[in-house]
Design an enzyme around this catalytic site. Structure first.
Site, PDB file in Angstrom:
ATOM      1  CE1 TYR A 115     -14.505 -25.381 -21.957  1.00  0.00           C
ATOM      2  CE2 TYR A 115     -13.554 -24.129 -23.772  1.00  0.00           C
ATOM      3  CZ  TYR A 115     -14.641 -24.761 -23.188  1.00  0.00           C
ATOM      4  OH  TYR A 115     -15.847 -24.751 -23.828  1.00  0.00           O
ATOM      5  CD  GLU A 155     -18.102 -28.437 -17.310  1.00  0.00           C
ATOM      6  OE1 GLU A 155     -18.619 -28.874 -18.360  1.00  0.00           O
ATOM      7  OE2 GLU A 155     -17.611 -27.292 -17.224  1.00  0.00           O
TER       8      GLU A 155
END
Length: 244
Positions: free
Chosen positions: A163, A170
């Site tokens: 994660y 991102e």
């Protein structure tokens, strides 16, 4: 729950998905496993099996574009599934998770040339691919009620590392895109215009990036709560519980 069900003390039949719903959910999740497995293979092939000559001719985005667009945007179906009660996922949590990635693909990588060559792209794709293979595989196996404990363990453990890695990738994509948006004023609306409104794509990218600060910890802690709920009860209970 119907009055008959309440009187009898038995759960309503609506609690158990129909056979058609199960077939649909299994097909969707299995299809996503196949799709993200293909994307993972593309990453391995691009960086490990192909030579520098190949990478000089074809960028990673050009090589993976079609599969990423199809299978990442297909995640929007998860919001619909949660909203219509086909799965027990929280629609709001699901929406944040899905839209953040869709924004990276559609609003960053597809929208700017710099996003396509960001060093964050391979990082994000690698984290996404491994995560989604495990996650969708868990969901598919859960539907047929055959979930090996190691799959449950991977589902609620690998996120601890993947994660943050995915979010880092991102944000790097966002960073590369905002530099282009600042210099070229793309996808922006300036006044005067017939709508009498203004929109700054550069500013929007920064709003989304800053939005990671309050949202990411909440989603991350939510996964830890799910991990305690699923794995905290022991190995024998894990396959019996379902959490999306």
């Amino acid at each position: 729950m119907s009055a008959k069900a309440v009187k009898s003390g038995k759960p309503s039949a609506s609690k158990e998905p129909s056979t058609v719903t199960k077939l649909y959910l299994f097909a969707y999740n299995a299809g996503q496993v196949v799709g993200w497995s293909y994307i993972l293979w593309q990453l391995v092939n691009y960086y490990l099996l192909q030579g520098p000559e190949f990478r000089a001719k074809v960028t990673l985005w050009e090589y993976t574009r079609l599969a990423v667009i199809i299978f990442q945007n297909a995640a929007f179906v998860e919001i619909l599934n949660a909203s219509f009660g086909l799965v027990k996922s929280n629609p709001v949590v699901t929406g944040f998770q899905v839209f953040s990635r869709m924004m990276v693909v559609v609003g960053v990588v597809m929208a700017t040339p710099t996003g396509k060559v960001s060093p964050g792209l391979p990082i994000a794709l690698l984290a996404w691919a491994i995560t989604e293979i495990i996650r969708y595989g868990y969901y598919a196996l859960n539907i047929v009620k055959v979930v090996p404990h190691f799959v449950v363990f991977l589902r609620y453990t690998t996120f601890i590392v993947l994660y943050p890695i995915g979010v880092t990738g991102e944000l790097l994509c966002f960073w590369w895109a905002q530099s282009y948006a600042r210099e070229n004023s793309v996808w922006s609306v300036v006044m005067p215009n017939k709508w009498n409104a203004t929109f700054s794509y550069f500013g929007f990218l920064w709003i989304v990036m800053l939005g990671y600060i309050p949202i990411f910890p909440q989603l991350y802690l939510h996964m830890f709560a799910q991990r305690r709920k699923i794995l905290g009860g022991g190995a024998s209970e894990a396959p019996k519980k379902k959490a999306n």
